[in-house]
Design a protein around this motif. Structure first.
Motif, PDB file in Angstrom:
ATOM      1  N   GLN A   1       2.393   4.630   7.909  1.00  0.00           N
ATOM      2  CA  GLN A   1       1.460   5.745   7.761  1.00  0.00           C
ATOM      3  C   GLN A   1       1.682   6.802   8.830  1.00  0.00           C
ATOM      4  OE1 GLN A   1      -0.809   6.228   5.306  1.00  0.00           O
ATOM      5  NE2 GLN A   1      -0.320   4.296   4.286  1.00  0.00           N
ATOM      6  N   ALA A   2       2.036   6.385  10.033  1.00  0.00           N
ATOM      7  CA  ALA A   2       2.279   7.353  11.112  1.00  0.00           C
ATOM      8  C   ALA A   2       3.444   8.270  10.752  1.00  0.00           C
ATOM      9  CB  ALA A   2       2.539   6.621  12.426  1.00  0.00           C
ATOM     10  N   LEU A   3       4.543   7.689  10.258  1.00  0.00           N
ATOM     11  CA  LEU A   3       5.672   8.529   9.876  1.00  0.00           C
ATOM     12  C   LEU A   3       5.337   9.372   8.649  1.00  0.00           C
ATOM     13  CD1 LEU A   3       8.494   9.554  10.210  1.00  0.00           C
ATOM     14  CD2 LEU A   3       9.376   7.468   9.153  1.00  0.00           C
ATOM     15  N   LYS A   4       4.565   8.819   7.718  1.00  0.00           N
ATOM     16  CA  LYS A   4       4.188   9.604   6.539  1.00  0.00           C
ATOM     17  C   LYS A   4       3.343  10.805   6.951  1.00  0.00           C
ATOM     18  CE  LYS A   4       3.771  10.837   2.280  1.00  0.00           C
ATOM     19  NZ  LYS A   4       3.034  10.084   1.265  1.00  0.00           N
TER      20      LYS A   4
ATOM     21  N   LEU B   1       0.844  -1.191   0.000  1.00  0.00           N
ATOM     22  CA  LEU B   1       0.000   0.000   0.000  1.00  0.00           C
ATOM     23  C   LEU B   1       0.876   1.238   0.000  1.00  0.00           C
ATOM     24  CD1 LEU B   1      -2.792   1.344   0.254  1.00  0.00           C
ATOM     25  CD2 LEU B   1      -2.587   1.090   2.742  1.00  0.00           C
ATOM     26  N   THR B   2       0.944   1.928  -1.151  1.00  0.00           N
ATOM     27  CA  THR B   2       1.785   3.119  -1.260  1.00  0.00           C
ATOM     28  C   THR B   2       1.008   4.410  -1.028  1.00  0.00           C
ATOM     29  OG1 THR B   2       1.460   3.427  -3.649  1.00  0.00           O
ATOM     30  CG2 THR B   2       3.203   1.903  -2.949  1.00  0.00           C
ATOM     31  N   SER B   3      -0.313   4.331  -0.971  1.00  0.00           N
ATOM     32  CA  SER B   3      -1.142   5.516  -0.790  1.00  0.00           C
ATOM     33  C   SER B   3      -1.043   6.037   0.642  1.00  0.00           C
ATOM     34  CB  SER B   3      -2.606   5.178  -1.099  1.00  0.00           C
ATOM     35  OG  SER B   3      -2.740   4.559  -2.359  1.00  0.00           O
ATOM     36  N   THR B   4      -1.280   7.343   0.810  1.00  0.00           N
ATOM     37  CA  THR B   4      -1.337   7.945   2.144  1.00  0.00           C
ATOM     38  C   THR B   4      -2.783   7.928   2.611  1.00  0.00           C
ATOM     39  OG1 THR B   4       0.537   9.389   1.638  1.00  0.00           O
ATOM     40  CG2 THR B   4      -0.866  10.033   3.482  1.00  0.00           C
ATOM     41  N   VAL B   5      -3.084   7.082   3.591  1.00  0.00           N
ATOM     42  CA  VAL B   5      -4.466   6.907   4.040  1.00  0.00           C
ATOM     43  C   VAL B   5      -4.619   7.068   5.550  1.00  0.00           C
ATOM     44  CG1 VAL B   5      -5.061   5.415   2.085  1.00  0.00           C
ATOM     45  CG2 VAL B   5      -4.185   4.379   4.202  1.00  0.00           C
ATOM     46  N   GLY B   6      -3.515   7.104   6.291  1.00  0.00           N
ATOM     47  CA  GLY B   6      -3.580   7.221   7.745  1.00  0.00           C
ATOM     48  C   GLY B   6      -3.421   5.875   8.428  1.00  0.00           C
ATOM     49  N   PRO B   7      -2.937   5.882   9.677  1.00  0.00           N
ATOM     50  CA  PRO B   7      -2.666   4.622  10.385  1.00  0.00           C
ATOM     51  C   PRO B   7      -3.885   3.739  10.573  1.00  0.00           C
ATOM     52  CG  PRO B   7      -1.559   6.460  11.457  1.00  0.00           C
ATOM     53  CD  PRO B   7      -2.467   7.061  10.427  1.00  0.00           C
TER      54      PRO B   7
ATOM     55  N   VAL C   1      -1.835  15.768  20.710  1.00  0.00           N
ATOM     56  CA  VAL C   1      -0.688  16.642  20.438  1.00  0.00           C
ATOM     57  C   VAL C   1      -1.180  17.855  19.650  1.00  0.00           C
ATOM     58  CG1 VAL C   1       1.526  16.860  19.244  1.00  0.00           C
ATOM     59  CG2 VAL C   1       0.945  14.721  20.419  1.00  0.00           C
ATOM     60  N   PRO C   2      -0.999  19.061  20.184  1.00  0.00           N
ATOM     61  CA  PRO C   2      -1.435  20.251  19.445  1.00  0.00           C
ATOM     62  C   PRO C   2      -0.559  20.490  18.213  1.00  0.00           C
ATOM     63  CG  PRO C   2      -0.259  20.890  21.436  1.00  0.00           C
ATOM     64  CD  PRO C   2      -0.408  19.398  21.498  1.00  0.00           C
TER      65      PRO C   2
ATOM     66  N   GLU D   1      -6.091  14.771  12.262  1.00  0.00           N
ATOM     67  CA  GLU D   1      -6.835  13.706  12.954  1.00  0.00           C
ATOM     68  C   GLU D   1      -5.898  12.853  13.788  1.00  0.00           C
ATOM     69  OE1 GLU D   1     -10.226  11.765  14.181  1.00  0.00           O
ATOM     70  OE2 GLU D   1     -10.068  13.562  12.930  1.00  0.00           O
ATOM     71  N   VAL D   2      -4.753  12.489  13.219  1.00  0.00           N
ATOM     72  CA  VAL D   2      -3.766  11.703  13.972  1.00  0.00           C
ATOM     73  C   VAL D   2      -3.284  12.489  15.194  1.00  0.00           C
ATOM     74  CG1 VAL D   2      -1.412  10.797  13.858  1.00  0.00           C
ATOM     75  CG2 VAL D   2      -3.005  10.308  12.006  1.00  0.00           C
ATOM     76  N   ALA D   3      -3.025  13.774  15.009  1.00  0.00           N
ATOM     77  CA  ALA D   3      -2.559  14.593  16.121  1.00  0.00           C
ATOM     78  C   ALA D   3      -3.621  14.692  17.211  1.00  0.00           C
ATOM     79  CB  ALA D   3      -2.180  15.986  15.620  1.00  0.00           C
TER      80      ALA D   3
END
Length: 307
Positions: free
Chosen positions: A178-181, A102-108, A266-267, A259-261
């Motif tokens: 995804q987290a690092l992306k 999976l190369t797409s950016t979709v979130g963790p 984390v602000p 959303e991840v933040a």
């Protein structure tokens, strides 16, 4: 069932699903070293890769039927779900033990959910979002960050090593990449927004933005995004920049970042401000244009800077 082109080289059989700005150059680069079958809804894009030696497929399921590895390069999670789990999805024909990259950016969370659904079919997911842009995708010079168990990663290496000049294994689980992306996109999105503000201010002060960009890029205020997007921002005031990264991609990606933040408590005030700028650009009808066009939200084409 599609057959690899007669001259296809030996190696794991790869199906590439999605031939957009990143999928097309990645597939074309893979064809030189691996047997590749491709699917995209646009026949003209498929033709570009089949001319280079890939086999054509009528659906994701058709592409994955004889594959060992399915590389998914689509825009968002809705397209990932359709490409894998739809009526003609790749997961309906990919054999148990097969690999989805999976190369797409979709979130963790989306990556974890996808991995769980694939695992029910005995298929393993390598979470491998990419960064670097279309030109680097076509030369195997991408940054790829990976979350995958060691066995799945080992199986996917022939594909990943051909596409990446820098491959960072973040952790053993889908979602780790995804987290690092997301962190990468936080910085990229803020840097583009900051470059747009700088160009807008230069125009407002009556300075030549080209001179400003060239000067700043040489000093401490420089960044990759200023050097790369700055000249394209100037093109936005002419015929428009070539679309290398659509503005609405950053609407999606900055939404993932915020959303991840939020979930991590984390602000991220700068990321939130940048997200609003991309939303304003999308609302202004710039979604399908290059993300550099966001500068025109801050300094309109017919504004005070045009003098």
């Amino acid at each position: 069932m599609p057959e690899p082109a007669p001259s296809a080289p030996a190696g794991p059989r790869v199906a590439v699903i999605g031939l957009g700005a990143m999928g097309l150059p990645m597939a074309t680069h893979l064809v030189a070293g691996l047997p590749v079958t491709v699917f995209d809804v646009a026949a003209d894009r498929r033709a570009l890769v089949t001319a280079a030696g890939a086999a054509d497929a009528a659906s994701p399921a058709d592409a994955a039927r004889a594959a060992d590895i399915v590389l998914v390069a689509v825009r968002d999670q809705a397209q990932v779900t359709a490409a894998l789990f739809g009526a003609d999805g790749a997961a309906t024909t990919l054999r148990p033990g097969g690999i989805v990259v999976l190369t797409s950016t979709v979130g963790p969370d989306a990556a974890r959910d996808t991995a769980a659904r694939l695992a029910e079919r005995g298929i393993r997911l390598v979470d491998a979002p990419v960064s670097g842009g279309p030109t680097r995708a076509g030369t195997g010079d991408l940054l790829i960050v990976v979350g995958a168990d060691p066995d799945a990663l080992r199986a996917a290496r022939p594909v990943l090593d051909r596409l990446a000049s820098t491959l960072t294994v973040v952790g053993p689980d889908p979602g780790d990449g995804q987290a690092l992306k997301a962190i990468n996109q936080l910085l990229a999105g803020v840097h583009i927004a900051a470059a747009a503000e700088a160009v807008a201010l230069a125009r407002g002060l009556g300075l030549d933005p080209a001179v400003v960009i060239d000067s700043l890029a040489q000093g401490a205020a420089g960044s990759f995004m200023l050097a790369d997007r700055g000249p394209r921002m100037l093109q936005a005031y002419g015929e428009g920049a070539e679309v290398r990264s659509r503005l609405d991609i950053f609407v999606k990606d900055m939404g993932i970042v915020t959303e991840v933040a939020k979930d991590a408590h984390v602000p991220t005030p700068l990321a939130a401000a940048a997200q609003q700028l991309y939303l304003l650009g999308e609302r202004a009808g710039l979604g399908a244009q290059d993300d550099s066009s966001v500068v025109t939200v801050l300094s309109p084409r017919d504004g005070a800077g045009d003098r």
